[in-house]
Design a protein around this motif. Structure first.
Motif: not given
Length: 155
Positions: A126-155
């Motif tokens: 369960q801890m491994e699953k939770a860690e993987k889920t947390a990693e995926k969530t962090a990656e998605k958040a980072a991707d969203k953050s990069e995507g939204s900051s990249g759009r702001r720069r181009s604008a």
């Protein structure tokens, strides 16, 4: 999924209650053996007492008194032999009960150790699953953050 959880809960309940069931069965068997022993002893000693009382009723003269007293010596030896046998039987019952309790306690320890091992494995999974889920969530958040900051720069 609900059925699987129910099966897991039943299995856990069985593992938890099994030691109590084993110990209770052992106690019941021991009580039954002791009751049988006591009933047989009561029957044996009461029989010896009744025989002596009947012999006492036969005393009518000095010669029959002499015979009665000689029998009393044999009865005393018989009582002594019976007491010795009964003490040995009680010791055997006690030793048997003790060894069975030790065996049940060892089984309980083994099953508790196994249950703890399984719980540890499940917790690690369960801890491994939770860690993987947390990693995926962090990656998605980072991707969203990069995507939204990249759009702001181009604008």
């Amino acid at each position: 999924m609900h059925e699987e959880r129910l099966k897991q809960m039943n299995a856990q309940l069985d593992r938890i209650s099994a030691p109590m069931h084993r110990m209770t069965a052992l106690m019941i068997n021991s009580a039954e053996r002791m009751t049988d022993f006591q009933l047989k002893a009561a029957q044996k000693y009461s029989h010896l007492a009744f025989v002596q009382w009947r012999d006492a009723l036969e005393v009518r003269d000095p010669q029959s008194l002499q015979g009665y007293l000689e029998k009393q010596n044999r009865y005393a030896n018989e009582y002594s032999r019976c007491l010795s046998e009964d003490a040995e039987a009680l010791a055997d019952i006690g030793q048997d009960f003790s060894s069975q309790v030790q065996r049940v306690m060892q089984q309980n320890m083994d099953s508790m150790t196994e249950a703890a091992r399984r719980a540890n494995i499940q917790m690690n999974e369960q801890m491994e699953k939770a860690e993987k889920t947390a990693e995926k969530t962090a990656e998605k958040a980072a991707d969203k953050s990069e995507g939204s900051s990249g759009r702001r720069r181009s604008a």
